[in-house]
Write a protein that holds these residues in place. Structure first.
Motif, PDB file in Angstrom:
ATOM      1  N   ASP A  41       0.868  -1.173   0.000  1.00  0.00           N
ATOM      2  CA  ASP A  41       0.000   0.000   0.000  1.00  0.00           C
ATOM      3  C   ASP A  41       0.908   1.227   0.000  1.00  0.00           C
ATOM      4  OD1 ASP A  41      -2.305   1.628   0.296  1.00  0.00           O
ATOM      5  OD2 ASP A  41      -1.962   1.710   2.459  1.00  0.00           O
ATOM      6  N   GLY A  42       1.267   1.676  -1.186  1.00  0.00           N
ATOM      7  CA  GLY A  42       2.216   2.790  -1.280  1.00  0.00           C
ATOM      8  C   GLY A  42       3.560   2.375  -0.698  1.00  0.00           C
ATOM      9  N   VAL A  90      -5.101  -3.278   8.346  1.00  0.00           N
ATOM     10  CA  VAL A  90      -4.316  -2.412   9.239  1.00  0.00           C
ATOM     11  C   VAL A  90      -3.104  -1.883   8.478  1.00  0.00           C
ATOM     12  CG1 VAL A  90      -2.903  -2.359  11.337  1.00  0.00           C
ATOM     13  CG2 VAL A  90      -5.055  -3.651  11.309  1.00  0.00           C
ATOM     14  N   ARG A  91      -2.948  -0.579   8.533  1.00  0.00           N
ATOM     15  CA  ARG A  91      -1.794   0.040   7.863  1.00  0.00           C
ATOM     16  C   ARG A  91      -0.522  -0.235   8.688  1.00  0.00           C
ATOM     17  NH1 ARG A  91       0.617   2.623   3.333  1.00  0.00           N
ATOM     18  NH2 ARG A  91       2.336   3.817   4.201  1.00  0.00           N
ATOM     19  N   VAL A  92       0.495  -0.782   8.037  1.00  0.00           N
ATOM     20  CA  VAL A  92       1.773  -1.039   8.701  1.00  0.00           C
ATOM     21  C   VAL A  92       2.870  -0.419   7.840  1.00  0.00           C
ATOM     22  CG1 VAL A  92       3.356  -2.803   9.585  1.00  0.00           C
ATOM     23  CG2 VAL A  92       0.893  -3.235   9.614  1.00  0.00           C
TER      24      VAL A  92
END
Lengths: 76, 381
Positions: B143-144, B211-213
């Motif tokens: 994600d990016g 969940v963004r990690v």
């Protein structure tokens, strides 16, 4: 004893099979993750350098030849 | 064996024994029945330096050597397997971070973890995989400049309260290890109630919903998550469990000997009966052999012998068996009182049962130890 012989002796003394230098002992299911940790400690103790997080690629530890290339590169 | 301990090791054991008797033993049964480890116990563990006892002094830990740490774990395990399990997961996860974390990760997390100001849990087991290390359904997608983490974990020790989680997932087919903070959007925990044993270890299910990690929270390289990061953590966990199991066996021996000496049956002390003598002797023998294997593993670890992980597995395998056997004998010696909630005997049996499953089931260890046996035999020939 040179580096390759040292590695080969250690690995073959721990695996009860005839192994070519390029044989991937993890892929052949001859060893488990305990042996991966054993190899990390062996290399650090035997060759006197620390294995850094970026070195921890199973590709470096999966065969006698791979270990040899890795150790030679680390020893410069 | 004890005569081999140095003055420093004896001093550590004396301090932890006093601490365990003062701060944990009085509330150990309550921890079990309430299924909660009180905050004051965790705080006392941290403030007295026991939570980070085996971690390096450079980062604020206690700097104990492997044998000293083993002695500490036995004393805590003797009074409460739940509190011992807090030490186990905190230490095993932090040790993996210490070994494989980046400089940035170490600088960010190790000071608070080593001092026990924050706690870390180990999140590997999943609902559908029953602990099989190679079967992970939790996944990350790019994600990016980071990841999105999706999946479920279960049986996470102190998952109800830990501040940080060492989580294992797959990136494609490759295993990765990630640090995830409690409170991250999409991260939720659900308490697991009424487990059979170590009931105060505040077990939880964890859900990760995209969940963004950050990429900087990945520990080690892609592909190293299981073979190196999880394996290293589990090795430290097994070492701790082995000593904790020995602590349970010792608790069973002490309680059973005292009970058999003071209780009478048909006008003679229980200990005068040959079948009771047999049970006590078996507990003594097994407790002694379990401790001997723990000492042996400690020696391998102290000298950083390459076989340390396998010897540690052997100690865990035996000690977990021993704890269960000792607790079974202790229940039999105590009779009805062994089944009562007024005494810790039944708790020992429930906790010992769990030790046969965690940090690698006994069956998983049989697989790796039989392979070690073959390697050992081959090396000696």
């Amino acid at each position: 004893m040179n580096t390759l012989e040292t590695i080969k002796n250690y690995v073959t003394s721990n695996i009860s099979y005839e192994l070519a230098n390029e044989s991937d002992f993890f892929e052949l299911d001859l060893v488990d993750s305990l042996f991966a940790l054993q190899l990390v400690t062996f290399v650090e103790q035997q060759f006197g350098f620390s294995i850094e997080p970026d070195d921890l690629d199973i590709a470096h530890f999966c065969s006698i030849a791979a270990l040899h290339r890795f150790v030679e590169a680390k020893l410069g | 064996m004890n005569s081999d301990l140095t003055e420093s090791q004896l001093a550590v054991r004396s301090r932890i024994r006093d601490f365990a008797k003062t701060h944990i033993e009085p509330v150990a049964n309550e921890i079990d029945t309430a299924q909660v480890t009180p905050a004051f116990v965790i705080m006392a563990m941290a403030e007295n330096g026991w939570l980070g006892a085996a971690l390096p002094t450079d980062w604020g830990g206690g700097g104990l050597d492997p044998l000293e740490y083993g002695l500490v774990t036995e004393e805590i395990g003797r009074v409460s397997s739940a509190v011992r399990s807090l030490m186990t997961v905190h230490n095993m996860s932090t040790q993996a971070l210490l070994r494989f974390g980046s400089d940035e990760q170490r600088a960010r997390w190790l000071p608070s973890l080593c001092k026990g100001q924050k706690t870390i849990a180990f999140a590997l087991t999943e609902p559908d995989t029953r602990g099989a290390i190679g079967e992970i359904n939790t996944v990350v997608e790019k994600d990016g400049d980071g990841y999105r983490l999706t999946g479920k974990k279960t049986w996470i020790t102190y998952g109800q309260i830990a501040d940080l989680f060492l989580v294992f997932a797959r990136e494609g087919k490759m295993p990765v290890a990630l640090l995830v903070e409690r409170g991250s959007p999409g991260f939720t925990t659900e308490p697991i109630v009424d487990p059979l044993g170590t009931r105060g270890s505040m077990l939880a299910k964890i859900h990760f919903d995209r969940v963004r990690v950050e990429m900087s929270n990945r520990v080690g390289k892609v592909g190293a998550g299981l073979s190196f990061v999880a394996s290293t953590a589990l090795d430290h966990g097994r070492y701790s469990v082995a000593w904790g199991a020995t602590g349970i066996a010792r608790a069973c021996l002490e309680a059973s000997t005292q009970f058999a000496t003071h209780c009478t049956q048909n006008t003679s002390a229980l200990i005068a009966h040959q079948l009771v003598q047999r049970r006590l002797t078996n507990i003594l023998m097994h407790e002694t052999t379990a401790r001997a294997l723990c000492y042996r593993a400690a020696q391998f670890r102290c000298r950083q012998d390459a076989r340390a992980a396998a010897e540690t597995s052997l100690a865990k395998y035996h000690a977990a068996d021993v704890a269960f056997d000792a607790a079974t004998n202790a229940v039999a010696i105590h009779g009805g009182m062994g089944c009562s909630a007024d005494l810790p005997i039944a708790r020992y049996l429930r906790d010992a049962t769990v030790l046969n499953i965690i940090e690698g089931t006994q069956e998983m260890l049989q697989t790796s130890l039989s392979s070690y046996a073959a390697r050992k035999l081959h090396a000696e020939q």
